[in-house]
Design a protein around this motif. Structure first.
Motif, PDB file in Angstrom:
ATOM      1  N   GLY A  39      39.730  28.353  38.460  1.00 45.90           N
ATOM      2  CA  GLY A  39      38.847  29.286  39.169  1.00 45.90           C
ATOM      3  C   GLY A  39      37.425  29.235  38.650  1.00 45.90           C
ATOM      4  N   ASP A  78      39.539  31.853  44.291  1.00 45.10           N
ATOM      5  CA  ASP A  78      40.800  32.581  44.346  1.00 45.10           C
ATOM      6  C   ASP A  78      41.104  33.059  42.931  1.00 45.10           C
ATOM      7  OD1 ASP A  78      43.354  33.566  44.510  1.00 45.10           O
ATOM      8  OD2 ASP A  78      44.188  31.847  45.580  1.00 45.10           O
ATOM      9  N   ALA A  79      40.935  34.360  42.694  1.00 43.20           N
ATOM     10  CA  ALA A  79      41.156  34.936  41.364  1.00 43.20           C
ATOM     11  C   ALA A  79      42.509  35.634  41.275  1.00 43.20           C
ATOM     12  CB  ALA A  79      40.022  35.910  41.029  1.00 43.20           C
ATOM     13  N   SER A  80      43.461  35.216  42.111  1.00 44.52           N
ATOM     14  CA  SER A  80      44.773  35.862  42.125  1.00 44.52           C
ATOM     15  C   SER A  80      45.480  35.762  40.776  1.00 44.52           C
ATOM     16  CB  SER A  80      45.668  35.233  43.196  1.00 44.52           C
ATOM     17  OG  SER A  80      45.104  35.372  44.478  1.00 44.52           O
ATOM     18  N   SER A  89      41.792  38.207  36.961  1.00 45.06           N
ATOM     19  CA  SER A  89      40.522  38.858  37.295  1.00 45.06           C
ATOM     20  C   SER A  89      39.389  38.349  36.412  1.00 45.06           C
ATOM     21  CB  SER A  89      40.646  40.380  37.123  1.00 45.06           C
ATOM     22  OG  SER A  89      40.804  40.722  35.753  1.00 45.06           O
ATOM     23  N   VAL A 116      36.535  36.399  38.034  1.00 44.87           N
ATOM     24  CA  VAL A 116      35.434  37.168  38.632  1.00 44.87           C
ATOM     25  C   VAL A 116      34.485  37.655  37.536  1.00 44.87           C
ATOM     26  CG1 VAL A 116      34.826  39.218  39.969  1.00 44.87           C
ATOM     27  CG2 VAL A 116      36.823  37.854  40.627  1.00 44.87           C
ATOM     28  N   ARG A 129      32.899  35.718  45.972  1.00 45.99           N
ATOM     29  CA  ARG A 129      33.805  36.096  47.054  1.00 45.99           C
ATOM     30  C   ARG A 129      35.232  35.704  46.664  1.00 45.99           C
ATOM     31  NH1 ARG A 129      31.893  37.245  52.113  1.00 45.99           N
ATOM     32  NH2 ARG A 129      29.624  37.534  52.176  1.00 45.99           N
ATOM     33  N   HIS A 130      36.073  36.708  46.499  1.00 47.15           N
ATOM     34  CA  HIS A 130      37.475  36.455  46.161  1.00 47.15           C
ATOM     35  C   HIS A 130      38.254  36.194  47.443  1.00 47.15           C
ATOM     36  CE1 HIS A 130      41.530  36.868  44.730  1.00 47.15           C
ATOM     37  NE2 HIS A 130      41.713  38.032  45.320  1.00 47.15           N
ATOM     38  N   THR A 131      38.917  35.029  47.511  1.00 47.55           N
ATOM     39  CA  THR A 131      39.596  34.614  48.738  1.00 47.55           C
ATOM     40  C   THR A 131      41.103  34.817  48.691  1.00 47.55           C
ATOM     41  OG1 THR A 131      39.823  32.343  47.894  1.00 47.55           O
ATOM     42  CG2 THR A 131      37.833  32.860  49.175  1.00 47.55           C
ATOM     43  N   LEU A 179      44.529  40.671  43.684  1.00 47.04           N
ATOM     44  CA  LEU A 179      43.560  40.602  42.582  1.00 47.04           C
ATOM     45  C   LEU A 179      44.050  41.526  41.472  1.00 47.04           C
ATOM     46  CD1 LEU A 179      40.945  39.417  41.540  1.00 47.04           C
ATOM     47  CD2 LEU A 179      39.707  41.292  42.613  1.00 47.04           C
ATOM     48  N   ASN A 211      36.168  42.682  48.396  1.00 47.95           N
ATOM     49  CA  ASN A 211      36.368  41.461  47.607  1.00 47.95           C
ATOM     50  C   ASN A 211      35.104  40.624  47.439  1.00 47.95           C
ATOM     51  OD1 ASN A 211      39.134  41.896  47.103  1.00 47.95           O
ATOM     52  ND2 ASN A 211      39.689  41.030  49.090  1.00 47.95           N
TER      53      ASN A 211
END
Length: 438
Positions: free
Chosen positions: A136, A174-176, A179, A182, A199-201, A205, A235
């Motif tokens: 990420g 994608d920060a799934s 966190s 981010v 922008r988290h896609t 999260l 997000n």
């Protein structure tokens, strides 16, 4: 999943002979200390960190920043009392080598910082650090203009080729899985030429309180941050370019590290006081007041701190821990000692932490006679009469403290490599035996 055999020393977990009654001074927050070190290093003037945590993770952060040219002086605070660190942002430079150990904050927060350095910065760490997701941050920095050599792994070891600046701008990630992806970009964002828009896609999260902590600390040093909570897009987080102020910051106690001590009051029907518990905080550990009350305790927040009292009964709980995943090992330990089943949900991402915490908790509690099963996103725990045995830690500090909690109620628990608690909670064995009056 084999336990690490590098340090197989066994620590006999103390067994509580009665109700605990103690005041425990919990050291400073790792999350606050390491964010504060980064922000102070990027500031336009010197700053102070008072009552910082001195643990493996924070000393790795300080050492990494020093390697990149930041001056961090250890001494007493500006008022002449208490331990403090003076941070003098004297310019970021390479070549440098950073040892991240197995610290998520170091391996994720510092690559964006190193992109601002004048020269290459190599990142390396413990073997487990090679397995933890870093793609990420790597992918995002490349989108923002950085050059990184990672041989296509999306993980450590790697080298960031800093050229003294980074253009910045909009980035989608994608920060799934963490966190921290981010937070890493937001912390350095004010120093990017265009700032940063993250922008988290992903669909989930985890650990949102940690992002709120990052935002609060950025604003406290003068950064302009737009967030979903402040009326922005869902997000999406924006940090404007600008200078950061040097601060005189007092680090809060680490509320997540207070967990085993509060758990001790809960499982023994005793009382534990944690001084200086903040009345307002973004730390995830503050949720313990609610969770442990539901599990059978009661708490009062006074001017002195938090007073937590166990009732003599421990109840099971059905709880979503998605925002506070780091509390899962301690809650699982308490749940294994409860009078009814528990379901812990929303923590699939724990499989990517210091170890696969869901697999580790299941294996270790079950080997003491428990009945724990993994679910898609957590654990189901049916309390059983437990017995003594070896509780492996997998080089994970929160596994060690979970084992200590069980040991209070179960005789003969031996914890392998309790020294791993030094990652965030130095002197844990002494604090623990001191709480028990030993």
């Amino acid at each position: 999943m084999a336990p690490n055999t590098a340090d197989t020393a066994l620590w006999p977990a103390p067994h509580a002979s009665g109700a605990v009654d103690a005041t425990v001074h919990v050291p400073g927050s790792k999350s606050v200390t390491n964010r504060a070190l980064v922000l102070a290093s990027l500031a336009s003037e010197p700053g102070w960190l008072r009552r910082p945590l001195r643990s493996r993770d924070t000393l790795l952060m300080a050492g990494a920043l020093r390697a990149m040219g930041i001056e961090i002086e250890e001494g007493v605070g500006p008022d002449g009392t208490g331990e403090a660190w003076r941070v003098i942002p004297s310019g970021l430079r390479g070549p440098a080598t950073v040892d991240v150990g197995n610290a998520g904050t170091v391996m994720r927060f510092l690559p964006p910082v190193s992109a601002l350095a004048d020269g290459p910065v190599r990142f390396d760490g413990d073997p487990r650090s090679y397995e933890r997701p870093l793609n990420g941050v790597i992918d995002a920095l490349r989108q923002l203009g950085a050059r990184i050599d990672d041989d296509g792994r999306g993980a450590l070891p790697m080298t960031v080729h800093g050229n003294g600046a980074l253009e910045g701008g909009t980035v989608a990630i994608d920060a799934s899985s963490s966190s921290q992806f981010v937070s890493a970009l937001l912390l350095s964002g004010p120093r990017f030429n265009q700032g940063v828009e993250v922008r988290h896609t992903g669909t989930t999260l985890p650990s949102m309180p940690h992002i709120r902590m990052t935002v609060d600390m950025l604003r406290a040093v003068g950064a302009q941050v737009d967030t979903p909570e402040s009326g922005g897009e869902p997000n999406v987080w924006r940090v404007s370019p600008g200078a950061l102020l040097g601060r005189d910051l007092v680090v809060e106690p680490d509320l997540s590290n207070a967990q085993p001590f509060l758990a001790a009051a809960l499982v023994t029907g005793g009382k534990v006081v944690v001084p200086d518990w903040p009345s307002r905080t973004t730390q995830p550990g503050d949720r313990l007041r609610e969770i442990f009350t539901e599990m059978g305790g009661s708490c009062e927040l006074t001017e002195y701190g938090l007073v937590f009292t166990g009732s003599g009964s421990v109840h099971g709980i059905d709880v979503d821990l998605g925002e506070v995943g780091e509390l899962t090992p301690g809650i699982a330990a308490v749940a294994a000692l409860a009078d009814s089943p528990s379901t812990l949900r929303g923590v699939a991402h724990l499989r990517l932490h210091e170890t696969d915490r869901l697999a580790a908790l299941t294996k270790e509690i079950n080997e003491l006679g428990g009945d724990v099963t993994e679910t898609a996103d957590g654990l189901h725990i049916r309390p059983r009469r437990l017995h003594g045995g070896i509780f492996h830690t997998y080089d994970d500090h929160r596994m060690a403290t979970a084992g200590a909690i069980i040991g209070l109620a179960v005789e003969g628990v031996q914890i392998e490599n309790v020294a791993t608690t030094a990652k965030t909670l130095p002197d844990f064995p002494d604090l623990w035996t001191g709480m028990l009056g030993a």
